[in-house]
Design a protein around this motif. Structure first.
Motif, PDB file in Angstrom:
ATOM      1  N   MET A  65      78.505 -34.059 113.971  1.00 24.62           N
ATOM      2  CA  MET A  65      79.734 -34.668 113.502  1.00 24.62           C
ATOM      3  C   MET A  65      80.907 -33.924 114.131  1.00 24.62           C
ATOM      4  O   MET A  65      81.005 -32.699 114.017  1.00 24.62           O
ATOM      5  CB  MET A  65      79.808 -34.605 111.974  1.00 24.62           C
ATOM      6  N   ASN A  66      81.798 -34.667 114.794  1.00 25.08           N
ATOM      7  CA  ASN A  66      82.969 -34.042 115.396  1.00 25.08           C
ATOM      8  C   ASN A  66      84.158 -34.102 114.442  1.00 25.08           C
ATOM      9  O   ASN A  66      84.052 -34.609 113.315  1.00 25.08           O
ATOM     10  CB  ASN A  66      83.302 -34.702 116.739  1.00 25.08           C
ATOM     11  N   SER A  67      85.311 -33.598 114.891  1.00 29.47           N
ATOM     12  CA  SER A  67      86.483 -33.519 114.006  1.00 29.47           C
ATOM     13  C   SER A  67      86.993 -34.898 113.601  1.00 29.47           C
ATOM     14  O   SER A  67      87.414 -35.103 112.451  1.00 29.47           O
ATOM     15  CB  SER A  67      87.602 -32.733 114.698  1.00 29.47           C
ATOM     16  N   GLN A  68      86.942 -35.852 114.524  1.00 27.34           N
ATOM     17  CA  GLN A  68      87.393 -37.214 114.190  1.00 27.34           C
ATOM     18  C   GLN A  68      86.478 -37.844 113.138  1.00 27.34           C
ATOM     19  O   GLN A  68      86.953 -38.524 112.217  1.00 27.34           O
ATOM     20  CB  GLN A  68      87.432 -38.080 115.445  1.00 27.34           C
ATOM     21  N   GLU A  69      85.187 -37.626 113.284  1.00 21.63           N
ATOM     22  CA  GLU A  69      84.246 -38.168 112.307  1.00 21.63           C
ATOM     23  C   GLU A  69      84.410 -37.487 110.957  1.00 21.63           C
ATOM     24  O   GLU A  69      84.288 -38.142 109.910  1.00 21.63           O
ATOM     25  CB  GLU A  69      82.815 -37.998 112.825  1.00 21.63           C
ATOM     26  N   ALA A  70      84.709 -36.186 110.967  1.00 19.47           N
ATOM     27  CA  ALA A  70      84.951 -35.477 109.709  1.00 19.47           C
ATOM     28  C   ALA A  70      86.181 -36.031 109.003  1.00 19.47           C
ATOM     29  O   ALA A  70      86.202 -36.188 107.773  1.00 19.47           O
ATOM     30  CB  ALA A  70      85.108 -33.981 109.963  1.00 19.47           C
ATOM     31  N   THR A  71      87.228 -36.363 109.788  1.00 17.22           N
ATOM     32  CA  THR A  71      88.444 -36.958 109.211  1.00 17.22           C
ATOM     33  C   THR A  71      88.128 -38.319 108.612  1.00 17.22           C
ATOM     34  O   THR A  71      88.583 -38.657 107.501  1.00 17.22           O
ATOM     35  CB  THR A  71      89.523 -37.098 110.295  1.00 17.22           C
ATOM     36  N   ALA A  72      87.334 -39.108 109.337  1.00 15.49           N
ATOM     37  CA  ALA A  72      86.961 -40.433 108.841  1.00 15.49           C
ATOM     38  C   ALA A  72      86.124 -40.311 107.566  1.00 15.49           C
ATOM     39  O   ALA A  72      86.289 -41.109 106.631  1.00 15.49           O
ATOM     40  CB  ALA A  72      86.192 -41.196 109.910  1.00 15.49           C
ATOM     41  N   LEU A  73      85.244 -39.333 107.511  1.00 15.71           N
ATOM     42  CA  LEU A  73      84.408 -39.154 106.324  1.00 15.71           C
ATOM     43  C   LEU A  73      85.252 -38.764 105.121  1.00 15.71           C
ATOM     44  O   LEU A  73      85.041 -39.277 104.005  1.00 15.71           O
ATOM     45  CB  LEU A  73      83.342 -38.089 106.584  1.00 15.71           C
ATOM     46  N   CYS A  74      86.219 -37.880 105.322  1.00 17.92           N
ATOM     47  CA  CYS A  74      87.091 -37.482 104.208  1.00 17.92           C
ATOM     48  C   CYS A  74      87.877 -38.680 103.686  1.00 17.92           C
ATOM     49  O   CYS A  74      88.058 -38.835 102.472  1.00 17.92           O
ATOM     50  CB  CYS A  74      88.042 -36.368 104.659  1.00 17.92           C
ATOM     51  N   ALA A  75      88.358 -39.532 104.597  1.00 21.22           N
ATOM     52  CA  ALA A  75      89.082 -40.731 104.174  1.00 21.22           C
ATOM     53  C   ALA A  75      88.164 -41.650 103.377  1.00 21.22           C
ATOM     54  O   ALA A  75      88.590 -42.269 102.385  1.00 21.22           O
ATOM     55  CB  ALA A  75      89.638 -41.459 105.402  1.00 21.22           C
ATOM     56  N   TYR A  76      86.902 -41.721 103.783  1.00 27.54           N
ATOM     57  CA  TYR A  76      85.927 -42.560 103.083  1.00 27.54           C
ATOM     58  C   TYR A  76      85.667 -42.027 101.678  1.00 27.54           C
ATOM     59  O   TYR A  76      85.628 -42.791 100.698  1.00 27.54           O
ATOM     60  CB  TYR A  76      84.633 -42.590 103.899  1.00 27.54           C
ATOM     61  N   VAL A  77      85.517 -40.702 101.574  1.00 26.90           N
ATOM     62  CA  VAL A  77      85.288 -40.084 100.266  1.00 26.90           C
ATOM     63  C   VAL A  77      86.498 -40.297  99.363  1.00 26.90           C
ATOM     64  O   VAL A  77      86.361 -40.576  98.160  1.00 26.90           O
ATOM     65  CB  VAL A  77      84.989 -38.577 100.420  1.00 26.90           C
ATOM     66  N   HIS A  78      87.688 -40.199  99.941  1.00 24.35           N
ATOM     67  CA  HIS A  78      88.913 -40.378  99.139  1.00 24.35           C
ATOM     68  C   HIS A  78      89.002 -41.799  98.583  1.00 24.35           C
ATOM     69  O   HIS A  78      89.512 -42.010  97.470  1.00 24.35           O
ATOM     70  CB  HIS A  78      90.142 -40.055  99.983  1.00 24.35           C
ATOM     71  N   GLN A  79      88.504 -42.774  99.343  1.00 25.00           N
ATOM     72  CA  GLN A  79      88.508 -44.145  98.859  1.00 25.00           C
ATOM     73  C   GLN A  79      87.505 -44.318  97.714  1.00 25.00           C
ATOM     74  O   GLN A  79      87.772 -45.064  96.761  1.00 25.00           O
ATOM     75  CB  GLN A  79      88.158 -45.107 100.003  1.00 25.00           C
ATOM     76  N   LEU A  80      86.365 -43.643  97.828  1.00 25.51           N
ATOM     77  CA  LEU A  80      85.365 -43.733  96.763  1.00 25.51           C
ATOM     78  C   LEU A  80      85.766 -42.910  95.536  1.00 25.51           C
ATOM     79  O   LEU A  80      85.447 -43.286  94.402  1.00 25.51           O
ATOM     80  CB  LEU A  80      84.002 -43.244  97.280  1.00 25.51           C
ATOM     81  N   CYS A  81      86.435 -41.800  95.765  1.00 25.58           N
ATOM     82  CA  CYS A  81      86.810 -40.876  94.682  1.00 25.58           C
ATOM     83  C   CYS A  81      88.312 -40.607  94.760  1.00 25.58           C
ATOM     84  O   CYS A  81      88.739 -39.520  95.215  1.00 25.58           O
ATOM     85  CB  CYS A  81      86.029 -39.563  94.793  1.00 25.58           C
ATOM     86  N   PRO A  82      89.145 -41.552  94.385  1.00 26.66           N
ATOM     87  CA  PRO A  82      90.606 -41.394  94.530  1.00 26.66           C
ATOM     88  C   PRO A  82      91.168 -40.234  93.723  1.00 26.66           C
ATOM     89  O   PRO A  82      92.246 -39.736  94.039  1.00 26.66           O
ATOM     90  CB  PRO A  82      91.154 -42.743  94.038  1.00 26.66           C
ATOM     91  N   GLN A  83      90.443 -39.798  92.697  1.00 26.01           N
ATOM     92  CA  GLN A  83      90.934 -38.686  91.880  1.00 26.01           C
ATOM     93  C   GLN A  83      90.665 -37.335  92.541  1.00 26.01           C
ATOM     94  O   GLN A  83      91.170 -36.300  92.072  1.00 26.01           O
ATOM     95  CB  GLN A  83      90.282 -38.730  90.482  1.00 26.01           C
ATOM     96  N   GLN A  84      89.881 -37.322  93.636  1.00 23.24           N
ATOM     97  CA  GLN A  84      89.568 -36.065  94.311  1.00 23.24           C
ATOM     98  C   GLN A  84      90.699 -35.679  95.265  1.00 23.24           C
ATOM     99  O   GLN A  84      91.201 -36.507  96.020  1.00 23.24           O
ATOM    100  CB  GLN A  84      88.238 -36.202  95.072  1.00 23.24           C
ATOM    101  N   ARG A  85      91.101 -34.415  95.238  1.00 23.21           N
ATOM    102  CA  ARG A  85      92.220 -33.958  96.049  1.00 23.21           C
ATOM    103  C   ARG A  85      91.793 -33.614  97.476  1.00 23.21           C
ATOM    104  O   ARG A  85      90.772 -33.002  97.695  1.00 23.21           O
ATOM    105  CB  ARG A  85      92.865 -32.718  95.418  1.00 23.21           C
ATOM    106  N   PHE A  86      92.633 -34.021  98.439  1.00 22.05           N
ATOM    107  CA  PHE A  86      92.447 -33.678  99.851  1.00 22.05           C
ATOM    108  C   PHE A  86      93.793 -33.266 100.426  1.00 22.05           C
ATOM    109  O   PHE A  86      94.850 -33.705  99.936  1.00 22.05           O
ATOM    110  CB  PHE A  86      91.918 -34.884 100.641  1.00 22.05           C
ATOM    111  N   ASN A  87      93.777 -32.430 101.462  1.00 22.91           N
ATOM    112  CA  ASN A  87      94.997 -32.103 102.196  1.00 22.91           C
ATOM    113  C   ASN A  87      94.699 -32.101 103.688  1.00 22.91           C
ATOM    114  O   ASN A  87      93.583 -32.434 104.101  1.00 22.91           O
ATOM    115  CB  ASN A  87      95.571 -30.756 101.745  1.00 22.91           C
ATOM    116  N   GLU A  88      95.660 -31.693 104.505  1.00 22.08           N
ATOM    117  CA  GLU A  88      95.480 -31.783 105.954  1.00 22.08           C
ATOM    118  C   GLU A  88      94.395 -30.843 106.479  1.00 22.08           C
ATOM    119  O   GLU A  88      93.903 -31.011 107.610  1.00 22.08           O
ATOM    120  CB  GLU A  88      96.811 -31.486 106.669  1.00 22.08           C
TER     121      GLU A  88
END
Length: 233
Positions: free
Chosen positions: A1-24
């Motif tokens: 998994m590269n950095s772009q895929e990691a960013t996409a995965l975090c966005a996917y998790v945020h959509q599934l778990c909107p209450q979970q906090r993420f930052n840059e």
């Protein structure tokens, strides 16, 4: 998994778990943990974890991925007969490649009978696609009952089918449902005759000759015993 895929995965998790906090910085941190794994496997793991709890951590994703890979490997029923020309290191590398392919889901589930080469299989047509692997990874074919590309059928008896038990090229002979450590004599004889350019023996005629010889031996034994009984001395 590269950095772009990691960013996409975090966005996917945020959509599934909107209450979970993420930052840059979250994608970079998650990428450090999930780097060895494919994005597709990570997404499937996220769905599995998010379906049973409100938050998803990288460690839980890794645990889920490993569980799914172990399940695929178990269902593949891996069997590798090896190659007599291989070194120990080469055999170890081939086995690891087979296991990795099974974990990736590239070999698919296989019954024990198919893995041992005792199940009926359709012959592969000339030029058939043997999968995504080349070179050493071609040993994956041995795990699903296909002959490795570097096995010489004129030198290695397991490089040709057995006319006694029906074992496929690249697999061991069987007696009943048990694998044999050696090959059937007819398989060895076929290999020797093929290397010498001789025609194969007629298996039916050979069996008839053996039965006739056995019957003759029994008859001689019976006659010798009868003579000894008739001898007055």
């Amino acid at each position: 998994m590269n950095s772009q895929e990691a960013t996409a995965l975090c966005a996917y998790v945020h959509q599934l778990c909107p209450q979970q906090r993420f930052n840059e910085h979250t994608p970079d941190v998650w990428g450090d943990v999930l780097g060895p794994y494919a994005l597709e496997d990570a997404r499937a793991a996220v769905v599995a974890v998010a379906s049973r709890q409100p938050f998803v951590s990288p460690a839980e994703i890794v645990t889920e991925i490993k569980a799914r890979r172990a399940e695929r490997i178990e269902l593949a029923n891996i069997v590798y007969d090896g190659n007599p020309d291989e070194s120990g290191a080469e055999s170890g590398a081939a086995i690891r490649e087979i296991i990795r392919a099974a974990g990736d889901g590239l070999t698919g589930p296989s019954s024990i009978r198919a893995s041992l080469g005792t199940a009926e299989r359709l012959a592969l047509p000339p030029g058939a696609d043997h999968g995504p692997y080349e070179g050493r990874a071609a040993a994956v074919r041995a795990a699903i009952g296909k002959m490795p590309a570097d096995r010489d059928a004129t030198k290695d008896p397991r490089g040709r089918p057995c006319r006694r038990c029906g074992a496929a090229p690249g697999t061991s002979c069987t007696t009943g449902t048990r694998r044999r450590r050696d090959v059937h004599p007819i398989r060895l004889e076929d290999t020797k005759r093929a290397a010498a350019g001789l025609p194969l023996l007629d298996l039916g005629a050979d069996e008839a000759r053996i039965k006739a010889a056995s019957a003759a031996a029994l008859h001689l034994t019976h006659d010798d015993g009868q003579e000894q009984e008739d001898d007055p001395s």
